[in-house]
Structures are given as structure tokens and as C-alpha cells.
Design a protein around this motif. Structure first.
Motif, mmCIF file in Angstrom:
data_model
loop_
_atom_site.group_PDB
_atom_site.id
_atom_site.type_symbol
_atom_site.label_atom_id
_atom_site.label_comp_id
_atom_site.label_asym_id
_atom_site.label_seq_id
_atom_site.Cartn_x
_atom_site.Cartn_y
_atom_site.Cartn_z
ATOM 1 N N CYS A 1 -4.648 90.186 27.238
ATOM 2 C CA CYS A 1 -4.832 91.942 27.041
ATOM 3 C C CYS A 1 -3.568 92.188 27.189
ATOM 4 C CB CYS A 1 -4.825 92.412 28.407
ATOM 5 S SG CYS A 1 -3.601 91.904 29.676
ATOM 6 N N LYS A 2 -3.123 93.518 25.846
ATOM 7 C CA LYS A 2 -2.041 94.206 25.686
ATOM 8 C C LYS A 2 -1.656 95.231 25.588
ATOM 9 C CE LYS A 2 -2.883 93.161 20.890
ATOM 10 N NZ LYS A 2 -2.066 93.786 19.553
ATOM 11 N N THR A 3 -0.496 95.208 25.961
ATOM 12 C CA THR A 3 0.452 96.533 27.472
ATOM 13 C C THR A 3 1.067 97.690 26.732
ATOM 14 O OG1 THR A 3 2.021 94.874 27.637
ATOM 15 C CG2 THR A 3 0.415 94.528 29.786
ATOM 16 N N SER A 4 0.322 98.580 27.436
ATOM 17 C CA SER A 4 0.894 100.039 26.415
ATOM 18 C C SER A 4 2.636 99.875 26.440
ATOM 19 C CB SER A 4 0.518 101.288 27.646
ATOM 20 O OG SER A 4 1.497 101.062 29.199
ATOM 21 N N VAL A 5 2.833 100.870 25.024
ATOM 22 C CA VAL A 5 4.121 101.556 24.516
ATOM 23 C C VAL A 5 4.349 102.673 24.215
ATOM 24 C CG1 VAL A 5 4.671 99.016 23.719
ATOM 25 C CG2 VAL A 5 3.237 101.159 21.949
ATOM 26 N N PRO A 6 5.312 103.088 24.199
ATOM 27 C CA PRO A 6 5.686 104.671 23.790
ATOM 28 C C PRO A 6 6.022 104.132 22.181
ATOM 29 C CG PRO A 6 7.865 103.724 24.548
ATOM 30 C CD PRO A 6 6.691 102.948 24.835
ATOM 31 N N ALA A 7 4.559 105.227 21.244
ATOM 32 C CA ALA A 7 5.058 105.463 19.792
ATOM 33 C C ALA A 7 6.146 105.028 20.009
ATOM 34 C CB ALA A 7 4.290 106.430 19.144
ATOM 35 N N THR A 8 6.159 104.090 18.492
ATOM 36 C CA THR A 8 7.514 104.529 18.214
ATOM 37 C C THR A 8 8.347 103.324 18.799
ATOM 38 O OG1 THR A 8 9.346 105.541 19.334
ATOM 39 C CG2 THR A 8 8.110 106.913 17.372
ATOM 40 N N LEU A 9 8.025 102.985 20.099
ATOM 41 C CA LEU A 9 9.033 101.657 20.947
ATOM 42 C C LEU A 9 10.597 102.565 21.184
ATOM 43 C CD1 LEU A 9 8.369 98.975 18.903
ATOM 44 C CD2 LEU A 9 6.748 99.385 20.783
ATOM 45 N N MET A 10 10.888 103.774 20.845
ATOM 46 C CA MET A 10 12.401 104.634 21.366
ATOM 47 C C MET A 10 12.142 105.386 22.145
ATOM 48 S SD MET A 10 13.695 103.021 19.382
ATOM 49 C CE MET A 10 15.498 102.576 19.322
ATOM 50 N N SER A 11 12.035 104.694 23.265
ATOM 51 C CA SER A 11 11.663 106.055 24.676
ATOM 52 C C SER A 11 11.836 104.653 25.780
ATOM 53 C CB SER A 11 10.812 106.707 24.797
ATOM 54 O OG SER A 11 10.494 106.903 25.693
ATOM 55 N N GLY A 12 12.568 105.598 26.693
ATOM 56 C CA GLY A 12 12.942 104.893 28.316
ATOM 57 C C GLY A 12 11.792 105.122 29.270
ATOM 58 N N GLU A 13 10.717 105.680 28.824
ATOM 59 C CA GLU A 13 9.517 105.489 29.425
ATOM 60 C C GLU A 13 8.560 105.230 28.288
ATOM 61 O OE1 GLU A 13 8.947 110.055 30.830
ATOM 62 O OE2 GLU A 13 11.608 110.179 30.280
ATOM 63 N N THR A 14 7.215 105.317 29.143
ATOM 64 C CA THR A 14 5.991 104.953 28.303
ATOM 65 C C THR A 14 5.142 105.523 28.289
ATOM 66 O OG1 THR A 14 6.360 102.392 29.257
ATOM 67 C CG2 THR A 14 3.700 102.990 28.047
ATOM 68 N N VAL A 15 4.591 106.561 26.582
ATOM 69 C CA VAL A 15 3.419 107.528 26.790
ATOM 70 C C VAL A 15 3.443 107.606 25.140
ATOM 71 C CG1 VAL A 15 5.778 109.562 26.003
ATOM 72 C CG2 VAL A 15 3.398 110.449 26.968
ATOM 73 N N ASN A 16 2.012 107.321 25.139
ATOM 74 C CA ASN A 16 1.307 107.992 23.809
ATOM 75 C C ASN A 16 0.300 109.095 23.719
ATOM 76 O OD1 ASN A 16 -1.164 106.109 23.641
ATOM 77 N ND2 ASN A 16 0.715 104.565 24.367
ATOM 78 N N ARG B 1 16.679 83.193 19.889
ATOM 79 C CA ARG B 1 16.296 82.145 20.746
ATOM 80 C C ARG B 1 14.943 82.551 20.299
ATOM 81 N NH1 ARG B 1 19.555 79.648 24.450
ATOM 82 N NH2 ARG B 1 18.927 78.005 23.842
ATOM 83 N N ILE B 2 13.628 83.467 20.608
ATOM 84 C CA ILE B 2 12.557 83.839 20.711
ATOM 85 C C ILE B 2 11.953 83.905 18.799
ATOM 86 C CG2 ILE B 2 10.902 84.684 21.259
ATOM 87 C CD1 ILE B 2 11.644 82.248 23.471
ATOM 88 N N PRO B 3 11.084 83.514 18.477
ATOM 89 C CA PRO B 3 11.009 84.251 17.502
ATOM 90 C C PRO B 3 10.145 84.583 16.935
ATOM 91 C CG PRO B 3 9.619 82.447 18.166
ATOM 92 C CD PRO B 3 9.552 82.329 19.094
ATOM 93 N N TYR B 4 10.335 86.294 16.038
ATOM 94 C CA TYR B 4 10.380 87.390 16.416
ATOM 95 C C TYR B 4 9.032 87.938 14.847
ATOM 96 C CZ TYR B 4 10.609 92.559 17.440
ATOM 97 O OH TYR B 4 10.707 93.690 17.954
ATOM 98 N N GLN B 5 9.102 86.552 14.426
ATOM 99 C CA GLN B 5 8.001 86.091 12.943
ATOM 100 C C GLN B 5 6.337 86.428 13.333
ATOM 101 O OE1 GLN B 5 9.091 85.463 9.966
ATOM 102 N NE2 GLN B 5 6.749 85.844 9.246
ATOM 103 N N GLY B 6 6.477 87.796 12.058
ATOM 104 C CA GLY B 6 4.911 88.536 12.326
ATOM 105 C C GLY B 6 4.405 89.446 13.151
ATOM 106 N N VAL B 7 5.255 90.036 14.241
ATOM 107 C CA VAL B 7 5.451 90.984 15.369
ATOM 108 C C VAL B 7 5.605 92.353 14.610
ATOM 109 C CG1 VAL B 7 6.168 92.117 17.468
ATOM 110 C CG2 VAL B 7 6.040 89.719 17.533
ATOM 111 N N ALA B 8 4.619 93.010 15.029
ATOM 112 C CA ALA B 8 5.121 94.464 14.533
ATOM 113 C C ALA B 8 6.137 94.874 14.966
ATOM 114 C CB ALA B 8 3.871 95.642 15.053
ATOM 115 N N ASN B 9 7.313 96.400 14.623
ATOM 116 C CA ASN B 9 7.981 96.778 14.870
ATOM 117 C C ASN B 9 8.161 98.184 14.143
ATOM 118 O OD1 ASN B 9 9.906 97.188 16.009
ATOM 119 N ND2 ASN B 9 11.800 95.389 15.468
ATOM 120 N N SER B 10 8.933 98.480 15.153
ATOM 121 C CA SER B 10 9.299 100.082 14.223
ATOM 122 C C SER B 10 10.750 100.571 13.589
ATOM 123 C CB SER B 10 10.058 101.320 15.349
ATOM 124 O OG SER B 10 8.452 101.437 15.998
ATOM 125 N N MET B 11 10.738 100.838 12.179
ATOM 126 C CA MET B 11 12.100 101.227 10.887
ATOM 127 C C MET B 11 12.144 99.196 10.758
ATOM 128 S SD MET B 11 14.867 103.138 13.149
ATOM 129 C CE MET B 11 14.564 102.098 15.404
#
Length: 564
Positions: free
Chosen positions: A183-198, A260-270
Motif C-alpha cells: 500500500c501507499k499512504t496519504s500525503v498533503p498535496a505539495t507535501l508542504m504541510s504539518g497536516e495531511t489533507v488533499n 544515506r538513503i537513496p532518493y533516486q526515482g521518488v516523486a517530489n515537490s519542487m
């Protein structure tokens, strides 16, 4: 009036997520409102599970792997148990973006077949279910990252051949270690928030107190793990997005240094913003689970597959040195810690103050030195982080919200109407960050004169946020977490206790809101009652092994303190 097109798309996606839950695991009765049942963890969710499912899902990652790698538990049985519990968790607090249980069970069957043939596991994570924040690409699974405009696309790009075929480097490594992804878990759109809402699944609530937030941006991970719908998961952190959900959900969470942990191929904001790097790290109910998966990932030598990963294997020597210091707790060469209750911006709420005091008392009881942590102004770090978050003037989030025309949640901390920074200004910002890092390093070194050990402090304790799991739309200050990202220090969230309305009362001498420079003193004892309370242990750059060892030790001692 008909709904805008984006609402139709989001409603369809939300329903598709629910439809992916097998009929046998769907709740047949409405979930009571939080005013009636705040806490849906523990006995509440367990009433939907059988005894074997409870035994499996209440075990931590280390214990599960000990049984799946030796054939005592089948990978299929373990995977089915966590899929069931994850399905329940989503129906209780809306924490999942993607469900691929069928594919996970097929993968688990292959693992069982391999074990039956070879009498050995594929790797140390053989048969261990691992959940992922919805930034990771998994073959055959969509990634929306909370954006309606990403539905049926690859990161908002229609007809891109990478859709459904791309797989993030860490995903590849987890599979090679024998992990089962489900499974993949919920995030706030933009990822730039201390709460999870989309706009796809709405708001993800805190399972321990559903009046409150689960945190962000790895909030779905935090909520799922709090409900034991996963034994361990991976999130990301650029301003506290691992540590905040870990703290808000009574979990351990590691924000490692970059590289230390690979970020390659991960979606991201900015994506491409390198002034302040987002990092990936694990969350889990136990500290040893973090160590287990972190060490396992490093064993795959990710520096050969991600150009930004440092060639830095797991260092047992650092673990041994740390354990030796722990054993010397009664002499002058023992451990020393700094402690910071206030960052100059936001006064902490009573439950956080009590949690901090409990940690301080525990460290002193163990014979360790504790000194006040008075570093260079955290206002500088706060300002640096804020400038970096907004350096593109909101171009990225405007683009991705614009793909569908959807509305932006008010919790997003990036200004959509900012001014894009010029290259010369970015260069000056990078210089200012480097100078601040040096100033902080010099301060840390100077503490050798105060500890009595002949060494600087081994780490320092501070809040993750001014409050426990927060009231929706009242997360106003990320400075307690974002300064760590500016410094690129490792930090481990340590769960401590829970808010108690009978004990954690607002003191009569609490400062008036007008006296606080940035954050109002908005504590409500009744609403916060039962919310998890945590602290963070911050270490020097690239000392993850030391911080994980200390976090496990301190966490165990705090638990002993509370049992007295």
C-alpha cells in the motif's frame, strides 16, 4: 450546479481506493464520530481481527522477520494480516492513497515458494510487509501525491511511458531484501504541510484522538502505523515530515542526513531544489525496527545506484562505542546531552513540557550530564528554511494545482503567489545557510567545556512541535523541526507519553497570545486529551548509528520510568 471536473475525478479516485478493499474486509457499520469514540487504536480495531491476525500485526518488524526468515510464519499469512488491518485503518481514518493487496499476496506466494525450495530467505526482510508514502513509484501502481491533476498520469504528464513502469530505487532495494509492498499512504498535496489533507481522500485523522491531525507530510504513514496496519514504513522529510507524524502517532521516526538513503526515482515537490534536500527515512513502533530496516537498506550498497548517496556502510564500530558510553553512566566519561525547551518562537504546550521534563529526569537518573542547549538563533534557521521553501515563488505548486484547477488546502505553508528567486539570490541564500551551519557546529564543539566528559554533547533533546497532535488548521510553526533540515542533522523521534487533561492544565502564568512573537498560546486541555507526546533526539551530521542506538536506550528507560 454541477461539480467542477476536478471534483468528479477526485470522487472517482476516492471511490476506486475503497473499491480496492476486498468485500470481506469492509466495515458493515458506520464508524462512530470522534465525539463518541476518539481512540480507534488497540482494542477498537482489534475487534475486527482474529487472534492470529492480532498476534502477527502486534509484532514489530524485528520479530516478524525473525519468523518469516526461518519459515515459522509464511509470507502470505503475514501479508494477508497486514492487508486486512491496513484496510480497516483506511476506513477508520482515511490513510491510504493506493491499495495493491492482490499483487502483494502474489509476491508473498513467490517468497514462500523460494523458501520452500531453498530453505533460506531471499534477504533479511523476507516476508516483511513495508508501507510507502505516496511519493514512491511502484510498478503497476499509480502515484498521485495528493494531486487530482496527477490521476491517470505520470507526475501530471499524460501518456508518459513511465506511468506504471517506473520503480523508485528504494523500492527496488526493498524488494531485493525480501520485503512485501502492499500500500501507499496519504500525503498533503505539495507535501508542504504539518497536516495531511488533499482533494482526493480528504483529511487523514489521528487514530489516537480523531479530533486531531495525524501530522504531515508523511501523515498517512503515521496513522497507518499507529493502527498497526504496517510494521514499518518509509516517509520523507524536508521540514519535519517524518518526525512530526511519528511524534503525533507515538512512533519512532528517523530523519537521516542526506546521502544515506537513496532518493533516486521518488516523486517530489519542487524537484531540483538542492539548497535544502528532502531525505527518506523509516517510521515504526519500535526503535530497533528503524535500525533493522536502515541497516538492511545500507547492505544493498545504494551508492552504486543513486549518485547522491554516500559510500557509507553501516558502522558497527559507532554502535559499539555508543554502547560503551551507555555502560559508563556512573563515571565522568559518560554521555552528555543538551536540552532545549523553547526556540524563541513558540512556547510549548503543557503535555510537551511534561514530556520534555520526563526525558530530562530520566537522563539524570541514569547518571548522564544534561546541560541547557542555547545554540545560535533558531530564528535564522526558520528564516532560511522559509526562504528556501518559497524560492520558486510557488511556480511548482501553481503548476500542479493548475493541472486540474483544484483548490489548495489552507494548511499548505508555501505561498502560491510569491516571487521567484534569481540565481544570485539563491547563491547568497546558500552562503547564509553554510555560514549558519558553521556557526552551529562551532557552538556544538564549545559544549565540551560544559559537559565534564571532555567531549561535546552526544546529542540534544528538543520538541518536534509546540503541541501534541494538532487541532486542524492550528499548525502554525514548523521551526522546531525545520532547523534540523537546515543543518542536515540526523534526528530520531522518541515517543514519551500522552496528554492528560487532568495533569496538563494551562498554567496561570502562561504568556498572553500578544506576547508571543509568532504563535498564539492555543492549548485546549479537553481537545488534546489522549494525544501522543514525543521529543526528538538530534545528533551530529551522519551519526545515524549513534542516534538510533541512543534512541532505543532512552526509549526503553522512559518506559521504565513511567512504570514506576
Amino acid at each position: 450546479m454541477a461539480d467542477p471536473t476536478w471534483r468528479i475525478r477526485s470522487d472517482a479516485k476516492r471511490q476506486a481506493i475503497l473499491d480496492a478493499i476486498p468485500q470481506k474486509w469492509r466495515l458493515t457499520e458506520p464508524v462512530p464520530p470522534p465525539t463518541e469514540v476518539r481512540d480507534v487504536t488497540g482494542s477498537y480495531i482489534c475487534k475486527y481481527l482474529d487472534a492470529q491476525e492480532i498476534e502477527i500485526t502486534e509484532s514489530d518488524a524485528v520479530d516478524i522477520a525473525a519468523k518469516t526468515t526461518t519459515g515459522q510464519w509464511s509470507a502470505v499469512k503475514v501479508t494477508e494480516a497486514f492487508c486486512h488491518r491496513a484496510a480497516l485503518a483506511h476506513q477508520l481514518v482515511s490513510c491510504l492513497h493506493e491499495i495493491f493487496f492482490d499483487a502483494a499476496i502474489e509476491d508473498a506466494k513467490k517468497l514462500d515458494q523460494y523458501f520452500a525450495e531453498h530453505k533460506a530467505p531471499i534477504g533479511p526482510l523476507h516476508g516483511l510487509p513495508v508501507s510507502l508514502k505516496d511519493q514512491f513509484h511502484v510498478k503497476g501502481v499509480e502515484t498521485t501525491m495528493g494531486y487530482v491533476g496527477w490521476i491517470n498520469t505520470f507526475q501530471g504528464i499524460p501518456n508518459d511511458p513511465r506511468r506504471g513502469t517506473e520503480e523508485s530505487e528504494l523500492v527496488r532495494e526493498l524488494r531485493s531484501l525480501g520485503a512485501v509492498l502492499y500500500c501507499k499512504t496519504s500525503v498533503p498535496a505539495t507535501l508542504m504541510s504539518g497536516e495531511t489533507v488533499n482533494n482526493i481522500i480528504g483529511y487523514t485523522w489521528n487514530p489516537k484522538n480523531r479530533l486531531l491531525s495525524c501530522g504531515g507530510s508523511s501523515g498517512g504513514e503515521g496513522a497507518l502505523l499507529a493502527l498497526r496496519g504496517s510494521p514499518v514504513g518509509f516517509g520523507s522529510d524536508i521540514g519535519g515530515s517524518i518526525r512530526i507524524p511519528a511524534g503525533f502517532n507515538f512512533l519512532y521516526g528517523l530523519r537521516p542526513s542526506s546521502g544515506r538513503i537513496p532518493y533516486q526515482g521518488v516523486a517530489n515537490s519542487m524537484d531540483g531544489q538542492n539548497s535544502l534536500l528532502s531525505v527518506l527515512g523509516p517510521l515504526a513502533p519500535t526503535a530497533r525496527s528503524l535500525t533493522f530496516v536502515f541497516k538492511s537498506v545500507l547492505s544493498t550498497e545504494p551508492w552504486f545506484h543513486d549518485p547522491l548517496v554516500l559510500e557509507l556502510p553501516w558502522r558497527d564500530v559507532m554502535v559499539d562505542q555508543t554502547r560503551e558510553l551507555i555502560q559508563k553512566s556512573k563515571d565522568s566519561t559518560s554521555l552528555a546531552f543538551g536540552i532545549m525547551y523553547y526556540d524563541g518562537f513558540a512556547r510549548i504546550h503543557p503535555p510537551i513540557h511534561r514530556g520534555m521534563k520526563l526525558v530530562e529526569q530520566t537522563l539524570k537518573r541514569l547518571g548522564h550530564t544534561v546541560i541547557p542547549w542555547t545554540p545560535p538563533s533558531h530564528a535564522k534557521a526558520h528564516d532560511l528554511a522559509s526562504e528556501i521553501y518559497g524560492m520558486d515563488g510557488g511556480v511548482d505548486l501553481r503548476h500542479h494545482f493548475g493541472l486540474s484547477g483544484e483548490e489548495q488546502a489552507p494548511q499548505v505553508i508555501v505561498d502560491q503567489d510569491g516571487v521567484e528567486m534569481k540565481a544570485s539570490a539563491i547563491a547568497q541564500l546558500n552562503i547564509a545557510k553554510r555560514e549558519y551551519q558553521k556557526e552551529y557546529m562551532d557552538y556544538w564543539n564549545s559544549t565540551a567545556q560544559l559537559t565534564g566528559t571532555g567531549r561535546p554533547v552526544d546529542g540534544f533533546i528538543c520538541p518536534i512541535a509546540p503541541h501534541a497532535a494538532v487541532i486542524p488548521q492550528q499548525y502554525r510553526h514548523v521551526g522546531y523541526s525545520s532547523f534540523v533540515d537546515v543543518l542536515d542533522y540526523p534526528s530520531v523521534t522518541i515517543p514519551v507519553t500522552h496528554a492528560n487533561k487532568s495533569v496538563d492544565v494551562r498554567p496561570a502564568n502562561a504568556p498572553a497570545a500578544s506576547l508571543e512573537p509568532h504563535v498564539e498560546w492555543d492549548y485546549d486541555a479537553d481537545t488534546y486529551d489522549g494525544a501522543p507526546v514525543a521529543v526528538q533526539l538530534v545528533g551530529r551530521r551522519l551519526q545515524e548509528e549513534k542516534m538510533l542506538t541512543l534512541a532505543e536506550y532512552i526509549g526503553e528507560e522512559i518506559a521504565r520510568e513511567l512504570k514506576k
